[in-house]
Design a protein around this motif. Structure first.
Motif, PDB file in Angstrom:
ATOM      1  N   SER A   1      -2.863  -5.062   5.915  1.00  0.00           N
ATOM      2  CA  SER A   1      -1.772  -5.715   5.599  1.00  0.00           C
ATOM      3  C   SER A   1      -0.924  -4.795   5.166  1.00  0.00           C
ATOM      4  CB  SER A   1      -1.996  -6.602   4.783  1.00  0.00           C
ATOM      5  OG  SER A   1      -0.734  -7.198   4.120  1.00  0.00           O
ATOM      6  N   VAL A   2       0.321  -4.591   5.418  1.00  0.00           N
ATOM      7  CA  VAL A   2       1.376  -3.738   4.915  1.00  0.00           C
ATOM      8  C   VAL A   2       1.601  -4.320   3.564  1.00  0.00           C
ATOM      9  CG1 VAL A   2       3.877  -2.974   5.083  1.00  0.00           C
ATOM     10  CG2 VAL A   2       2.389  -3.387   7.505  1.00  0.00           C
TER      11      VAL A   2
ATOM     12  N   GLN B   1       0.708   4.303   7.075  1.00  0.00           N
ATOM     13  CA  GLN B   1       0.055   4.077   8.236  1.00  0.00           C
ATOM     14  C   GLN B   1      -0.065   2.591   8.645  1.00  0.00           C
ATOM     15  OE1 GLN B   1      -3.659   6.137   7.295  1.00  0.00           O
ATOM     16  NE2 GLN B   1      -3.199   8.065   8.656  1.00  0.00           N
ATOM     17  N   ALA B   2      -0.232   1.946   7.733  1.00  0.00           N
ATOM     18  CA  ALA B   2      -0.250   0.429   7.618  1.00  0.00           C
ATOM     19  C   ALA B   2       0.992  -0.122   8.437  1.00  0.00           C
ATOM     20  CB  ALA B   2      -0.535  -0.187   6.604  1.00  0.00           C
ATOM     21  N   ALA B   3       2.199   0.465   7.784  1.00  0.00           N
ATOM     22  CA  ALA B   3       3.426   0.024   8.297  1.00  0.00           C
ATOM     23  C   ALA B   3       3.749   0.399   9.949  1.00  0.00           C
ATOM     24  CB  ALA B   3       4.556   0.582   7.570  1.00  0.00           C
ATOM     25  N   SER B   4       3.219   1.401  10.548  1.00  0.00           N
ATOM     26  CA  SER B   4       3.283   1.827  11.618  1.00  0.00           C
ATOM     27  C   SER B   4       2.173   1.411  12.579  1.00  0.00           C
ATOM     28  CB  SER B   4       3.424   3.438  11.887  1.00  0.00           C
ATOM     29  OG  SER B   4       2.083   4.128  11.427  1.00  0.00           O
ATOM     30  N   GLY B   5       1.233   0.500  12.088  1.00  0.00           N
ATOM     31  CA  GLY B   5       0.106  -0.267  12.856  1.00  0.00           C
ATOM     32  C   GLY B   5      -0.990   0.952  13.175  1.00  0.00           C
ATOM     33  N   LYS B   6      -0.868   1.919  12.514  1.00  0.00           N
ATOM     34  CA  LYS B   6      -1.970   2.885  12.951  1.00  0.00           C
ATOM     35  C   LYS B   6      -3.370   2.594  12.104  1.00  0.00           C
ATOM     36  CE  LYS B   6       0.993   6.756  13.648  1.00  0.00           C
ATOM     37  NZ  LYS B   6       1.399   8.138  13.164  1.00  0.00           N
TER      38      LYS B   6
ATOM     39  N   ASP C   1      -5.563  -0.714  10.185  1.00  0.00           N
ATOM     40  CA  ASP C   1      -5.792  -2.099  10.345  1.00  0.00           C
ATOM     41  C   ASP C   1      -5.749  -2.673   8.776  1.00  0.00           C
ATOM     42  OD1 ASP C   1      -6.129  -5.063  10.883  1.00  0.00           O
ATOM     43  OD2 ASP C   1      -8.179  -4.832  11.309  1.00  0.00           O
TER      44      ASP C   1
END
Length: 66
Positions: A27-28, A18-23, A25
């Motif tokens: 840090s990836v 989810q972090a990688a797809s911006g879903k 907030d």
């Protein structure tokens, strides 16, 4: 109830995706670090079937970092 560490690893990998797809907030890099730690802990305390699924989760995590 199942293996708590396995469940935490599954949740952490989902969170990293989810972090990688911006879903979410987060840090990836941080999400990936948390997921890697969770996978490592879970692997040491899992049965054979869970280990197979954990390897699949690791592959999903690897796709994020490529």
């Amino acid at each position: 109830m199942g293996n708590r560490l396995f469940q935490e690893a599954r949740k952490a990998v989902a969170q990293a995706k989810q972090a990688a797809s911006g879903k979410i907030d987060m840090s990836v890099d941080r999400a990936i670090a948390i997921a890697k730690n969770a996978l490592s802990s879970a692997y040491a305390h899992s049965n054979t079937a869970e280990k197979a699924q954990l390897r699949q989760f690791q592959a999903e995590l690897d796709q994020i970092t490529q």
